[in-house]
Design a protein around this motif. Sequence first.
Motif, PDB file in Angstrom:
ATOM      1  N   LEU A  11     -33.634  17.462   9.922  1.00  0.00           N
ATOM      2  CA  LEU A  11     -34.313  15.995  10.691  1.00  0.00           C
ATOM      3  C   LEU A  11     -35.338  15.415   9.424  1.00  0.00           C
ATOM      4  O   LEU A  11     -35.722  16.609   9.265  1.00  0.00           O
ATOM      5  CB  LEU A  11     -34.912  15.572  11.331  1.00  0.00           C
ATOM      6  CG  LEU A  11     -36.231  14.730  11.605  1.00  0.00           C
ATOM      7  CD1 LEU A  11     -35.390  13.758  11.539  1.00  0.00           C
ATOM      8  CD2 LEU A  11     -36.887  14.470  13.296  1.00  0.00           C
ATOM      9  N   VAL A  12     -34.854  14.854   8.312  1.00  0.00           N
ATOM     10  CA  VAL A  12     -35.711  14.969   6.894  1.00  0.00           C
ATOM     11  C   VAL A  12     -35.824  13.055   7.030  1.00  0.00           C
ATOM     12  O   VAL A  12     -35.541  12.361   7.566  1.00  0.00           O
ATOM     13  CB  VAL A  12     -34.798  15.459   5.905  1.00  0.00           C
ATOM     14  CG1 VAL A  12     -33.268  14.489   5.434  1.00  0.00           C
ATOM     15  CG2 VAL A  12     -35.438  15.315   4.884  1.00  0.00           C
ATOM     16  N   SER A  17     -34.916  16.607   1.099  1.00  0.00           N
ATOM     17  CA  SER A  17     -33.744  16.939   0.718  1.00  0.00           C
ATOM     18  C   SER A  17     -33.041  17.969   1.668  1.00  0.00           C
ATOM     19  O   SER A  17     -34.069  18.097   2.214  1.00  0.00           O
ATOM     20  CB  SER A  17     -34.105  17.782  -0.914  1.00  0.00           C
ATOM     21  OG  SER A  17     -34.314  16.947  -1.686  1.00  0.00           O
ATOM     22  N   LEU A  18     -31.560  18.348   1.762  1.00  0.00           N
ATOM     23  CA  LEU A  18     -31.119  18.992   2.993  1.00  0.00           C
ATOM     24  C   LEU A  18     -30.338  20.175   1.599  1.00  0.00           C
ATOM     25  O   LEU A  18     -29.605  19.477   1.415  1.00  0.00           O
ATOM     26  CB  LEU A  18     -30.891  18.865   4.320  1.00  0.00           C
ATOM     27  CG  LEU A  18     -32.255  18.576   5.098  1.00  0.00           C
ATOM     28  CD1 LEU A  18     -30.748  17.657   5.977  1.00  0.00           C
ATOM     29  CD2 LEU A  18     -32.398  19.422   5.572  1.00  0.00           C
ATOM     30  N   ARG A  19     -29.948  20.931   2.220  1.00  0.00           N
ATOM     31  CA  ARG A  19     -28.862  21.701   2.228  1.00  0.00           C
ATOM     32  C   ARG A  19     -28.135  22.072   3.183  1.00  0.00           C
ATOM     33  O   ARG A  19     -28.255  23.112   3.982  1.00  0.00           O
ATOM     34  CB  ARG A  19     -28.766  23.264   0.804  1.00  0.00           C
ATOM     35  CG  ARG A  19     -27.598  23.747   0.544  1.00  0.00           C
ATOM     36  CD  ARG A  19     -28.291  25.308  -0.741  1.00  0.00           C
ATOM     37  NE  ARG A  19     -28.505  26.264  -0.028  1.00  0.00           N
ATOM     38  CZ  ARG A  19     -28.617  26.995  -0.635  1.00  0.00           C
ATOM     39  NH1 ARG A  19     -28.529  27.921  -1.875  1.00  0.00           N
ATOM     40  NH2 ARG A  19     -28.818  27.788   0.135  1.00  0.00           N
ATOM     41  N   LEU A  20     -26.690  21.797   2.973  1.00  0.00           N
ATOM     42  CA  LEU A  20     -25.820  22.410   3.992  1.00  0.00           C
ATOM     43  C   LEU A  20     -25.305  23.675   3.642  1.00  0.00           C
ATOM     44  O   LEU A  20     -25.013  23.870   2.337  1.00  0.00           O
ATOM     45  CB  LEU A  20     -24.708  21.347   4.430  1.00  0.00           C
ATOM     46  CG  LEU A  20     -25.695  19.958   4.989  1.00  0.00           C
ATOM     47  CD1 LEU A  20     -24.757  18.633   5.149  1.00  0.00           C
ATOM     48  CD2 LEU A  20     -26.501  20.530   6.075  1.00  0.00           C
ATOM     49  N   ASN A  84     -29.939  15.540  -1.894  1.00  0.00           N
ATOM     50  CA  ASN A  84     -31.086  14.944  -2.599  1.00  0.00           C
ATOM     51  C   ASN A  84     -31.204  13.008  -2.272  1.00  0.00           C
ATOM     52  O   ASN A  84     -30.441  12.436  -1.853  1.00  0.00           O
ATOM     53  CB  ASN A  84     -31.225  15.495  -3.977  1.00  0.00           C
ATOM     54  CG  ASN A  84     -31.631  16.772  -3.717  1.00  0.00           C
ATOM     55  OD1 ASN A  84     -31.801  17.635  -3.009  1.00  0.00           O
ATOM     56  ND2 ASN A  84     -31.296  17.258  -5.570  1.00  0.00           N
ATOM     57  N   ARG A  85     -32.896  12.966  -2.713  1.00  0.00           N
ATOM     58  CA  ARG A  85     -32.833  11.813  -1.615  1.00  0.00           C
ATOM     59  C   ARG A  85     -32.519  11.166  -1.054  1.00  0.00           C
ATOM     60  O   ARG A  85     -31.698  10.203  -1.107  1.00  0.00           O
ATOM     61  CB  ARG A  85     -32.839  10.740  -3.452  1.00  0.00           C
ATOM     62  CG  ARG A  85     -33.710  11.658  -4.815  1.00  0.00           C
ATOM     63  CD  ARG A  85     -33.476  10.981  -5.949  1.00  0.00           C
ATOM     64  NE  ARG A  85     -31.773  10.129  -6.007  1.00  0.00           N
ATOM     65  CZ  ARG A  85     -31.392  10.055  -7.445  1.00  0.00           C
ATOM     66  NH1 ARG A  85     -31.099  11.084  -7.636  1.00  0.00           N
ATOM     67  NH2 ARG A  85     -29.944   9.485  -7.607  1.00  0.00           N
ATOM     68  N   LEU A  86     -32.170  11.952   0.166  1.00  0.00           N
ATOM     69  CA  LEU A  86     -31.847  10.935   0.700  1.00  0.00           C
ATOM     70  C   LEU A  86     -32.103   9.746   1.810  1.00  0.00           C
ATOM     71  O   LEU A  86     -32.969   9.423   1.950  1.00  0.00           O
ATOM     72  CB  LEU A  86     -31.582  11.754   2.904  1.00  0.00           C
ATOM     73  CG  LEU A  86     -31.100  14.135   2.435  1.00  0.00           C
ATOM     74  CD1 LEU A  86     -31.755  15.285   3.347  1.00  0.00           C
ATOM     75  CD2 LEU A  86     -29.442  13.302   2.333  1.00  0.00           C
ATOM     76  N   GLN A 117     -25.800  17.887  12.121  1.00  0.00           N
ATOM     77  CA  GLN A 117     -25.709  16.771  12.793  1.00  0.00           C
ATOM     78  C   GLN A 117     -27.218  16.924  11.415  1.00  0.00           C
ATOM     79  O   GLN A 117     -27.905  17.360  11.485  1.00  0.00           O
ATOM     80  CB  GLN A 117     -26.993  16.634  13.430  1.00  0.00           C
ATOM     81  CG  GLN A 117     -27.555  14.868  13.862  1.00  0.00           C
ATOM     82  CD  GLN A 117     -26.875  14.270  13.609  1.00  0.00           C
ATOM     83  OE1 GLN A 117     -26.053  14.105  14.922  1.00  0.00           O
ATOM     84  NE2 GLN A 117     -27.359  12.960  13.380  1.00  0.00           N
ATOM     85  N   VAL A 118     -27.060  15.735  10.522  1.00  0.00           N
ATOM     86  CA  VAL A 118     -28.010  15.618   9.947  1.00  0.00           C
ATOM     87  C   VAL A 118     -29.183  14.277  10.016  1.00  0.00           C
ATOM     88  O   VAL A 118     -27.947  13.118  10.567  1.00  0.00           O
ATOM     89  CB  VAL A 118     -27.707  14.973   8.650  1.00  0.00           C
ATOM     90  CG1 VAL A 118     -28.673  14.696   7.349  1.00  0.00           C
ATOM     91  CG2 VAL A 118     -27.308  17.032   7.480  1.00  0.00           C
ATOM     92  N   THR A 119     -30.388  13.326  10.483  1.00  0.00           N
ATOM     93  CA  THR A 119     -30.704  12.725  10.481  1.00  0.00           C
ATOM     94  C   THR A 119     -31.826  12.101   9.361  1.00  0.00           C
ATOM     95  O   THR A 119     -32.553  13.068   9.258  1.00  0.00           O
ATOM     96  CB  THR A 119     -31.690  12.604  11.269  1.00  0.00           C
ATOM     97  OG1 THR A 119     -30.018  12.998  12.688  1.00  0.00           O
ATOM     98  CG2 THR A 119     -31.833  11.471  12.635  1.00  0.00           C
ATOM     99  N   VAL A 120     -31.765  10.958   8.664  1.00  0.00           N
ATOM    100  CA  VAL A 120     -32.584  10.712   7.868  1.00  0.00           C
ATOM    101  C   VAL A 120     -33.358   9.267   8.765  1.00  0.00           C
ATOM    102  O   VAL A 120     -32.988   8.476   8.660  1.00  0.00           O
ATOM    103  CB  VAL A 120     -32.198  10.419   6.345  1.00  0.00           C
ATOM    104  CG1 VAL A 120     -33.074   9.918   5.587  1.00  0.00           C
ATOM    105  CG2 VAL A 120     -31.042  11.391   6.522  1.00  0.00           C
TER     106      VAL A 120
END
Length: 122
Positions: A11-12, A17-20, A84-86, A117-120
């Motif tokens: 969660l971001v 940013s996140l790195r998968l 980046n810049r999600l 899971q990516v949650t923005v």
Amino acid sequence: EVQLQASGGGLVQAGGSLRLSCAASGFTFDDYVIGWFRQAPGKEREWVSDIRKSDRSAYYAESVKGRFTISTDNAKNTVYLQMNRLKPEDTAVYYCAAGGTMTTRRGEYDYWGQGTQVTVSS
């Protein structure tokens, strides 16, 4: 047996940013393509990016171009997706997949990892 292990979701806040990571194992051939796909609730799974192991050639969907970067660490057999810049619209389950051809078509990929899971949040 080829196995792909995706990780790094979370969660971001928007703008973050996140790195998968996609750790690959079991390949009996030297060269392959790793693709990242994502699937938001109620939507089709869509291609995000892919990279060829041998020459690191890479392509991106227009929606992520300039914000996401795909890379490969061949010594670790791991492909990364730096995001980046999600934006809230990036929220989805992200999957990595492996195949022999650089393509946006999910049917061309032979192996799939589990999703992350990516949650923005806005």
